[in-house]
Enzyme design. Structure first.
Site, PDB file in Angstrom:
ATOM      1  CB  ALA A 172      -0.879   0.000   1.234  1.00  0.00           C
ATOM      2  CG  MET A 198       6.873   3.712   4.858  1.00  0.00           C
ATOM      3  SD  MET A 198       6.125   3.813   6.489  1.00  0.00           S
ATOM      4  CE  MET A 198       5.281   5.409   6.390  1.00  0.00           C
ATOM      5  CB  SER A 199       7.494  -2.238   2.122  1.00  0.00           C
ATOM      6  OG  SER A 199       6.474  -2.115   1.142  1.00  0.00           O
TER       7      SER A 199
END
Ligand code: HPA
Length: 269
Positions: free
Chosen positions: A105, A203-204
């Site tokens: 997301a 963030m991934s």
């Protein structure tokens, strides 16, 4: 590493595709799972701690293909070193898995993107200030200075586009920028990221994509746009529950899309 691989080899075999399921997108594993292996049972896997992430490997069958899903991933912001964040990817490769779908997301920097849009990642920008390949290189898995000119496999991007057409959904294609988090960005940072060429921010994914590409896996990246990023289209305060809620709204479309992609990967390879 060998212990983790040995353990998983004793429980599963013949996996065609690995899928890392992002925040709020874990339902695919609930629906198609046949066997569940909590991370804390697997040598080398750490426990995952974030709301909306379960922390288990789930083996399932989708469209006649064996898929191994990560329900919950390791994030750098949780304090895990990059070697723990990307450990599962190396294990997947050692299990013989050659194709991986990384999902997440993310916030939309591109003003044309709307919450609940799905975006196929065409390229990324690593702004984590860290590279997962730093340290001694395992030459048996990949080269010291790996090329990153096509991390996200063009054939898989085409398959994804065709799959979206088949099921009549509109998708975006764009650039994913990864920061470390856990704080969301400031409006000024988002303006900077737009100038740099990013369409979404999260963030991934980036560490996993770098490692997967390094060790010769074909990578497909899919983003579920959960929100307009800070300051974009008048966006004010941001909360994690909003991210999960939008992922919930998009999850039916997301599942349909992934299933269609898997169907088409099997027929084209
Ligand atoms: N910024 C960074 N990471 C995110 C966001 C965001 O706006 N939304 C979901 N993950």
């Amino acid at each position: 590493m060998d212990k983790g691989v040995e353990y998983l080899n004793s429980r599963i075999s013949g996996v065609d595709i690995a899928i890392v399921l992002g925040s709020g997108l874990g339902e695919l594993a609930d629906e198609y799972g046949l066997l569940r292996i909590p991370y804390d049972e697997i040598p080398g896997f750490k426990k995952s701690t974030i709301k909306g992430h379960k922390g288990q490997l789930v083996l399932g069958e989708i469209e006649g293909k064996k898929v191994l899903m990560m329900q919950g991933r390791y994030h750098y912001y949780e304090g895990y070193p990059m070697k723990d964040v990307t450990y599962p990817i190396k294990v997947f490769r050692k299990l013989g898995i050659k194709t991986i779908i990384l999902t997440n997301a993310a916030g939309a920097i591109n003003e044309d993107y709307k919450p609940a849009d799905l975006m196929v990642i065409t390229d990324h920008i690593n702004m984590m200030g860290m590279n997962p390949l730093i340290g001694k290189n395992d030459d048996s898995m990949g080269t010291r200075f790996p090329d990153m000119s096509e991390i996200y496999n063009k054939d898989l991007i085409n398959i994804a586009q065709k799959s979206a057409d088949n099921i009549n959904i509109k998708i975006q294609k764009g650039v994913y920028l990864a920061g470390t988090g856990p704080s969301y960005e400031t409006p000024a940072e988002i303006r900077m990221m737009r100038t740099l060429g990013a369409d979404v921010v999260g963030m991934s994914t980036v560490p996993e994509a770098i490692v997967a590409n390094w060790c010769g896996m074909k990578v497909l990246g899919i983003t579920c746009v959960s929100n307009s990023a800070s300051g974009v289209n008048g966006k004010g305060k941001l909360t994690h529950s909003e991210v999960i809620e939008t992922a919930n709204i998009a999850k039916l479309k997301f599942k349909k899309f992934i299933v269609e992609i898997i169907k088409n990967i099997s027929s084209e390879e």
